[in-house]
Structure formats: C-alpha cells, structure tokens
Design a protein around this motif. Structure first.
Motif, PDB file in Angstrom:
ATOM      1  N   ALA A  94       0.824  -1.220   0.000  1.00 23.35           N
ATOM      2  CA  ALA A  94       0.000   0.000   0.000  1.00 23.35           C
ATOM      3  C   ALA A  94       0.857   1.267   0.000  1.00 23.35           C
ATOM      4  CB  ALA A  94      -0.953  -0.002   1.188  1.00 23.35           C
ATOM      5  N   GLN A  95       1.967   1.238   0.707  1.00 22.47           N
ATOM      6  CA  GLN A  95       2.837   2.418   0.754  1.00 22.47           C
ATOM      7  C   GLN A  95       3.441   2.698  -0.625  1.00 22.47           C
ATOM      8  OE1 GLN A  95       6.362   2.092   3.164  1.00 22.47           O
ATOM      9  NE2 GLN A  95       6.662   4.304   3.222  1.00 22.47           N
ATOM     10  N   GLY A  98       0.886   4.004  -2.932  1.00 27.10           N
ATOM     11  CA  GLY A  98       0.649   5.413  -2.618  1.00 27.10           C
ATOM     12  C   GLY A  98       1.698   6.311  -3.246  1.00 27.10           C
ATOM     13  N   ASP A 104      -1.760   9.345  -0.090  1.00 29.45           N
ATOM     14  CA  ASP A 104      -1.393   8.737   1.184  1.00 29.45           C
ATOM     15  C   ASP A 104      -1.709   7.246   1.191  1.00 29.45           C
ATOM     16  OD1 ASP A 104      -0.498  11.105   2.311  1.00 29.45           O
ATOM     17  OD2 ASP A 104      -2.473  11.603   3.140  1.00 29.45           O
ATOM     18  N   GLU A 105      -0.917   6.501   1.921  1.00 25.29           N
ATOM     19  CA  GLU A 105      -1.122   5.056   2.060  1.00 25.29           C
ATOM     20  C   GLU A 105      -2.527   4.756   2.597  1.00 25.29           C
ATOM     21  OE1 GLU A 105       0.782   1.300   4.579  1.00 25.29           O
ATOM     22  OE2 GLU A 105       1.768   3.252   4.634  1.00 25.29           O
TER      23      GLU A 105
END
Length: 146
Positions: A94-95, A98, A104-105
C-alpha cells in the motif's frame, strides 16, 4: 441534455528532481498557466521525434546533463544533471502504491477496501499490481463512462 466536449489527452506520470518541479511550479504560478499546458507547450515547441535533427537533439538530452529551458530563449540549453529513474516493482504494498499514485497510504487502503482500487488482500496486507494500477488510473472515471 448537454454533451460534454471531449479532448484527446494522454496521461503522463513523471518524477522530476525537486528543483525542476519547483521551477515548474513557479513558472506555472507566475504565468497563470496550468503545469500540464506548460509542459504540453514545451513538448510541442522543442520535441520533434519525426526528423533526424529532432531525434539527435532528443538523444543528446538523455545524456547525464542538467537541462534548463528558458522560455524567452530560442531553445533548451544544457548543463549537467543526472536523472534518477523511478522503477517501481511489479507488485507493491500500500505504501509503494501510494508513492506511485502520489496519495497517502491510508487513502490507498481505503480505496482498495471499497473495491475502487484494484488490489488483493493477502492475509492482513494489501498487494497491488503496478500494471493494474496504471490501467485503472488511465481509464475514464465511472461517472465519465456514460
């Protein structure tokens, strides 16, 4: 019922060095022109991939040099700078997703959990395909698919 006027556009996702990005922001603010129009104008004026001379000039820009463009000048001038390519992995968490989408994550996870963003939950973590994210980003938004 009014019809929307559609324009042919291509998505372009690039990471610029911070100084180049700041210059683009300052130029956009000073001229009151959106950044995408500034970039499109520069490409139209300086990028000619259809001629040997244009390709030669473009090829010389790919060498590790600093590129600066003076809008009042007749063409780009060169100095020294080395571009660092951003090569995200094919499968991202997810990071990383992003970073790729520049959000943002937490927003990535929220969109994935809502089924809006293509991804798979493996145990407690989300995984995202780079190709699927780019295809999703390039596709028209659902409200535009009438």
């Amino acid at each position: 019922m009014s019809k929307k006027k559609t324009r042919s556009e291509t998505a372009l996702y690039v990471r610029l060095p911070a100084t180049a990005g700041e210059k683009l922001n300052r130029a956009s603010d000073a001229l009151g022109i959106p950044k995408k129009e500034l970039v499109a104008g520069l490409v139209a004026k300086y990028v000619d991939p259809d001629s040997p001379r244009g390709l030669s000039a473009l090829g010389s820009l790919s060498q590790p040099r600093r590129i600066s463009i003076d809008l009042a000048d007749s063409g780009p001038s060169m100095g020294t700078y080395s571009f660092q390519p951003y090569d995200p992995p094919e499968v991202m968490d997810a990071q990383q997703a992003g970073v790729l989408l520049q959000i943002d994550e937490a927003v990535v996870v929220e969109l994935a959990e809502a089924g809006t963003l293509p991804g798979r939950k493996l145990g407690t973590v989300w995984r995202f395909s780079r190709a699927a994210l780019l295809a999703w980003l390039a596709a028209p938004a659902p409200e535009d698919r009438r």
